[in-house]
Design a protein around this motif. Structure first.
Motif, short mmCIF file in Angstrom:
data_model
loop_
_atom_site.label_atom_id
_atom_site.label_comp_id
_atom_site.label_asym_id
_atom_site.label_seq_id
_atom_site.Cartn_x
_atom_site.Cartn_y
_atom_site.Cartn_z
N GLU A 1 -2.52 5.02 7.87
CA GLU A 1 -3.32 3.80 8.06
C GLU A 1 -3.21 2.65 6.73
O GLU A 1 -3.16 1.62 7.05
CB GLU A 1 -4.79 4.37 7.89
N ALA A 2 -2.90 3.10 5.64
CA ALA A 2 -2.74 2.46 4.73
C ALA A 2 -1.19 1.62 4.66
O ALA A 2 -1.27 0.36 4.67
CB ALA A 2 -2.52 3.12 3.07
N ILE B 1 -0.24 1.01 7.66
CA ILE B 1 -0.13 0.05 8.84
C ILE B 1 -0.95 -1.43 8.06
O ILE B 1 -0.57 -2.65 8.63
CB ILE B 1 -1.22 0.66 9.82
N ASN B 2 -1.79 -1.22 7.44
CA ASN B 2 -2.51 -2.31 6.63
C ASN B 2 -1.48 -3.24 5.65
O ASN B 2 -1.73 -4.23 5.43
CB ASN B 2 -3.84 -1.70 5.93
N GLN B 3 -0.61 -2.26 5.11
CA GLN B 3 0.25 -2.95 3.85
C GLN B 3 1.55 -3.60 4.30
O GLN B 3 2.04 -4.62 4.11
CB GLN B 3 0.48 -2.10 2.77
N ASP C 1 1.55 -3.20 12.09
CA ASP C 1 0.36 -3.25 12.91
C ASP C 1 0.53 -2.99 14.40
O ASP C 1 -0.29 -2.85 15.22
CB ASP C 1 -0.32 -4.08 12.45
N ARG D 1 0.21 -0.07 15.99
CA ARG D 1 -0.96 0.78 15.84
C ARG D 1 -1.36 1.79 17.13
O ARG D 1 -1.68 2.96 16.86
CB ARG D 1 -2.38 -0.17 15.16
#
Length: 624
Positions: A148-149, A151-153, A158, A161
């Motif tokens: 998850e980290a 995907i956000n960074q 993303d 996802r």
């Protein structure tokens, strides 16, 4: 790659027979003799075989590149992104390579050049899927919080996802690497029951000779059986029915052992992967709740009086004292001459699908005129009908068109698949362009529903109207009621296996008989031979699959009803569904379109159409 087919036999029981209308000869034309306007244009995929060879080399290079990245996915989000992007490029190119080779072969299966290309494409596919086999296990090994980290960074990650969520959804049901390796090694053993049944059913089992309607001795085969069941001569139907099941009866214990072993394999995998049941495990892949399956059975059970009315009507229209199981497929309306040449079918379908709006009509016309369709039969051509294609080009449709109503519906059906693929490919990135089998039949069946509505609106001839209504009623009987009966049989059998109850030829036959009695009602003589029908249904070796035919048909019928009654708002919802690919789970996509399959309402709406058609048929039959 999508490959939507209509198979002879189960479940649609459509047939492709006769000679095409391109020439007046009874000899099939060679491929070279078919006019160009009736052939698909595979040059839109590759202008030449040399271009295909270039992409074969490209696939091999990309496969080497992606194989070299094995063991790197846990190193960081950028490494994961690089592999996922490379995988998209690899699979997109492989799709194009495989589709071209196979479709060239389908034009003429005797062409050794394209036999060879297809073999090479198949081997290449095996190589590619071996090269990428590490990706999913390595993703599952990454802690969820870490994933998850990333995907956000990491810019661009993303985009994946939904794909990553879909992979990690299986984490609770994924075992250790060592345990997964053991399961992989026993998969061939677990598939043995299906293979054994297939060999027995398709190769070893031999049926006797029977006397046809002309008094001639002919060998009974599975293909001829369907034709015999439609024969007007009741003696022929009875003789074929009894001969077929007498043959299966000789193998009843062997087939029971193979089916029971297949069911136990389903239960074994479900338990090993920590699923609550085999049914839960089978539906989990589509993220479909068990309530959908249960709703289908409960709602059909609630509406069985409609089926019983249809059976009573069939008995009346056939004029028999007793209706037997071998009377289910013979037409109850005298054959009506409805010759429909291909161009007439095209124009009729265009007119029938006008309710779907201008844009749909534009794409449909482009498909009919733009080299999408291979229309007529020729020597060596693959039989049947399908819709297929690659992401990078327009879809294609293979037909073997005959000038009749059945083939016009088949053409509408396959163009439904084709336009679903077209809209999805145009709107979604490659990652999410493919759509699940759960929704695949919705677009095709909806086209058939609109075509039927149009024909009934424009047909003034009483006999033709009765013929069309009977055609539609039979679709409901075979696709909704019959497939739900199959689904209930599967559920019961698996539940008994999970409770460690013995399954034998006798117990399987007893379960199947009780279902036939319940579904067909008091006007049907449930012949003892039909108790063994479970022995000839290959779909039972593809666990909990057949229910999708009934849910898809119900969803399509409900959506067609909304489109005809609501107009533009329903059309917009439906077109958005066609454009969605796999960007969301099937149930969510259908709900946005206006169909909540977790509720019994869509099935009830579909059955209300069946009830309307049945009432009209009863009135028309009474007026005769």
């Amino acid at each position: 790659m999508r490959y939507h087919t209509l198979m002879e036999g189960f479940p649609k029981e459509r047939k492709y027979k006769g000679v095409i209308a391109v020439n007046n000869s009874k000899t099939l034309p060679k491929r070279s003799e078919i006019p160009a306007e009736y052939k698909w244009r595979l040059e839109d995929i590759y202008k030449s075989d040399a271009d295909w060879e270039n992409d074969v080399r490209k696939v091999k290079e990309l496969a080497e590149q992606i194989a070299a990245k094995k063991g790197t996915l846990s190193q960081g989000g950028q490494q994961l992104l690089d592999v996922l992007k490379l995988q998209d490029e690899l699979l997109m190119t492989l799709d194009q390579v495989y589709v071209y080779a196979r479709m060239r072969r389908d034009e003429d299966n005797t062409n050794s050049t394209y036999q060879a290309l297809t073999d090479r494409a198949t081997a290449l596919s095996t190589q590619v899927y071996g090269a990428i086999s590490y990706i999913q296990p390595e993703i599952l090994a990454i802690p969820t919080e870490q994933l998850e980290a990333w995907i956000n960074q990491v810019p661009g990650l993303d985009h994946y996802r939904i794909l990553l969520d879909e992979i990690t959804r299986f984490k609770p049901h994924t075992l250790s690497a060592e345990e997964e390796a053991i399961l992989a090694n026993v998969s061939e053993i677990a598939s043995a029951p299906s293979k054994i049944y297939g060999m027995l059913n398709n190769a070893d089992i031999k049926f006797p000779m029977i006397t046809d309607e002309n008094g001639e001795e002919v060998e009974l085969t599975k293909g001829r059986y369907v034709q015999f069941m439609e024969c007007k001569d009741r003696r022929v139907r009875k003789e074929a029915f009894e001969a077929l099941y007498a043959t299966y009866d000789k193998h009843r214990n062997t087939i029971a052992a193979s089916l029971t072993s297949a069911v136990k394999a389903d239960v074994f995998y479900a338990r090993t992967r920590k699923y609550p049941s085999a049914l839960y495990a089978a539906l989990f892949a589509d993220n479909v709740d068990i309530s959908v399956y249960d709703n289908l059975i409960a709602t059909i059970r609630e509406h069985l009086p409609l089926m019983h009315r249809y059976i009573a009507l069939r008995k009346k229209m056939l004029g028999v004292d007793e209706l037997h199981m071998y009377d289910l497929y013979v037409p109850i309306v005298p054959e009506v001459e409805m010759k429909i040449p291909y161009q007439q079918a095209v124009e009729t379908i265009k007119e029938a699908l006008r309710p779907l709006g201008e844009d749909y009509g534009r794409v449909l016309a482009e498909g009919f005129a733009g080299g999408w369709i291979d229309v007529y039969e020729n020597q060596g051509k693959t039989s049947g009908a399908y819709s297929w294609g690659a992401y990078t080009t327009h879809p294609y449709v293979l037909m073997n068109y005959q000038d009749n109503v059945n083939n016009m519906f088949t053409l509408a059906h396959e163009m439904g698949h084709a336009l679903h693929s077209y809209y999805s490919n145009q709107t979604q990135p490659y990652t999410y362009a493919d759509y699940k089998i759960f929704v695949a039949e919705v677009a095709s069946t909806l086209n058939e529903a609109l075509l039927m509505h149009h024909l009934l609106q424009t047909t003034t001839d009483k006999k033709q109207r009765m013929y069309l209504i009977n055609y539609y009623l039979e679709q409901f009987r075979t696709t909704v009621f019959r497939q739900t009966m199959f689904a209930e049989f599967e559920k019961t059998v698996h539940a008994k296996a999970e409770q460690d109850e013995p399954l034998t030829a006798d117990s399987l036959s007893e379960i199947y008989r009780e279902l036939n009695v319940a579904y067909h009602g008091p006007e049907m003589v449930v012949d003892s031979q039909i108790d063994l029908e479970w022995a000839r249904v290959p779909h039972f070796y593809r666990n909990f699959y057949v229910y999708k035919y009934a849910t898809g048909f119900s969803a399509a019928t409900s959506l067609a009803k909304q489109i005809l009654e609501e107009g533009q708002p329903a059309v917009e919802r439906y077109l958005q569904f066609l454009k969605s690919g796999s960007s969301d789970y099937p149930l969510n996509l259908l709900k946005k379109a206006g169909v909540d399959m977790t509720s019994p309402q869509p099935i009830r709406e579909a059955l209300s159409v069946f009830a309307e058609m049945l009432t009209e048929m009863e009135q028309l039959a009474g007026a005769n």
